[in-house]
Design an enzyme around this catalytic site. Structure first.
Site: not given
Ligand code: EPZ
Length: 426
Positions: A22-23, A92, A116, A121, A123-125, A304, A396
């Site tokens: 999926k990811n 997401r 989820c 979540r 999206i600042d980064l 995950d 999902r």
């Molecule tokens: C991806 O989510 C995966 N989803 C998630 O899988 C996975 O848990 C996560 O990466 C971590 O490995 C998909 O690939 C579709 P992150 P993502 O940005 O990209 C913070 C599943 O169950 N953050 O690495 O959203 C955020 O809040 C899902 O398959 C910011 O602060 O994860 C979190 O605490 C769940 N600002 C941390 O970083 C941002 O702009 C990790 O988030 C972005 C993220």
């Protein structure tokens, strides 16, 4: 909404093949917008999230067709840059589309993404990264409006965000000049995205390391690409063997994909074995608890798989601590497990779990994708039957989990809400 009735006292045994990831599929689908020729994807999982992404691509004007297990996405007809609110709100990973829509059309308009309930979540980064590539971004009324001709830059991520890394990679492919992403996420799914982009003729290197470089070009070309196997779905079924005292082999795996999980399962007393493309987990005696486990960005223990390990530790001997470092509220399955007789306490990002001999069936709710999968595992091992509400959240990310569990000797019946009729799967 769909409810599942999971029959307890199961012992999962047998062999299943890994579904498509999926990811990995979601960012690859977003990347299809970058090329104005058809792309053919093999091993793309048929799950709610990928189906939602395909509906979003169609709403932008793309043509989507399936030929057997091949999925063909043709973005030559794409002509809109405004993402639909409802579909994007549910998904997401709709945020990945910002980078590719902006790169393709010079403009993008998207609602804040959903996803989820595992944290706020932000999206600042993502937005900071796109601004580094000289996008003008306005946030107004719950929507994000981006525009501008992108040009390459050095992007330093404060946190190795998977989605932000992927979004910036997509935006950089057709930007003018070179982009370097520092402190990039290293997940295998990012390597898969790089492999797809290179198959389309884009110039991307370094995925899997904290430094990724993209040399922007004006156009890519169509390709045929096979999505990598889903290491999280595979790991889920392997934990199923551990929690039910069974013996499960998952084939079609990438070497080393679940090494951190296997290390933990061996510590619990399971027999684990790997070949070049398969993994086997078997448990005979009582599972042992594990003093400490911490989730971390790759190559650390994957967040995950935290809920699934949580369920196993709930019936393992002794007291275990699980620390969730990635998301700020990813323990909503804890209260549901307590309804099944589990003993745990949550202190901010730390779960203290005292293993019990046996869980018992109950009515529980899947609050998110992986938490729901964890409840299925707990229910299979429990005494008696468990009803899982909001099971559509599990769908999902898991391709026909009820059929896979059926093939392994377990039993999940889909309860139709309206007339309560059961449809058994084997
Ligand atoms: C991806 O989510 C995966 N989803 C998630 O899988 C996975 O848990 C996560 O990466 C971590 O490995 C998909 O690939 C579709 P992150 P993502 O940005 O990209 C913070 C599943 O169950 N953050 O690495 O959203 C955020 O809040 C899902 O398959 C910011 O602060 O994860 C979190 O605490 C769940 N600002 C941390 O970083 C941002 O702009 C990790 O988030 C972005 C993220």
């Amino acid at each position: 909404m769909s409810n599942w009735l999971v029959h307890g006292n199961a012992v999962l045994s047998g062999t299943v093949s890994a579904q498509g990831s999926k990811n990995a599929a979601l960012p690859v689908l977003a990347a299809a917008l970058l090329v104005e020729e058809p792309v053919t994807l093999l091993n793309c999982p048929v799950i709610r999230d990928t189906e939602n992404m395909l509906r979003i691509l169609e709403s932008l004007g793309c043509t989507v067709t399936r030929e057997g297990n091949a999925l063909i996405v043709d973005s030559r007809t794409a002509d809109r840059f405004v993402l639909p609110t409802v579909l994007s709100g549910e998904l997401r990973s709709s945020i990945f589309l910002l980078g590719s829509v902006l790169s393709r059309f010079g403009e993008a308009d998207a609602p804040y993404p959903g996803g989820c309930e595992i944290g706020n979540r932000p999206i600042d980064l993502h937005l900071e990264g796109l601004r580094c590539l000289h996008a003008e971004i306005e946030e107004h009324g719950g929507r994000i409006r981006c525009k501008g001709a992108l040009s390459g830059a050095v992007v330093d991520l404060d946190y190795p965000s998977v989605g932000a890394t992927e979004n910036i990679m997509l935006a950089a492919c057709r930007a003018k000049g070179q982009t370097t992403i520092r402190n990039a996420a290293c997940e295998p799914e990012i390597v898969d995205l790089q492999n797809f982009l290179c198959a389309c003729g884009f110039r991307v290197r370094g995925a899997g390391t904290p430094s990724i470089t993209v040399d922007g070009i004006s156009h890519g070309h169509g390709t045929t690409y096979r999505i990598m196997p889903d290491r999280i779905a595979a790991g889920t079924y392997l934990v199923g063997a551990a929690i039910t005292g069974g013996d499960v082999t998952v084939t079609g795996m990438q070497p080393g994909a679940v090494d951190t999980l296997l290390y933990k399962l061996a510590a619990c007393g399971c027999d684990v074995a790997q070949t070049a493309d398969s993994v086997r987990v078997r448990r005979t005696g009582r599972a042992r608890g594990i003093a400490f486990t911490e989730t971390r960005p790759y190559p650390g223990f994957p967040t995950d798989l935290q809920p699934q390990l949580f369920s196993l530790l709930s019936v393992s001997d002794g007291t275990s601590a699980l620390i969730e470092n990635v998301f700020e509220s990813r323990f909503r399955h804890a209260q549901e497990l307590r309804r099944m007789g589990a003993k745990n306490r949550i202190l901010d990002r730390t779960a203290i779990i005292t293993g019990v001999e046996r869980l018992h069936g109950a009515q529980v709710t899947a609050h998110d994708l992986r938490g729901g999968a964890a409840l299925v595992l707990a229910a299979l091992a429990a005494e008696g039957d468990t009803e899982i509400l909001r099971a559509e959240r599990i769908e999902r990310g898991y391709e026909r989990m009820d059929s896979v569990i059926g093939r392994l000797g377990g039993s999940i019946a889909r309860k139709e809400n309206s007339i309560g009729k059961e449809e058994k799967t084997r």
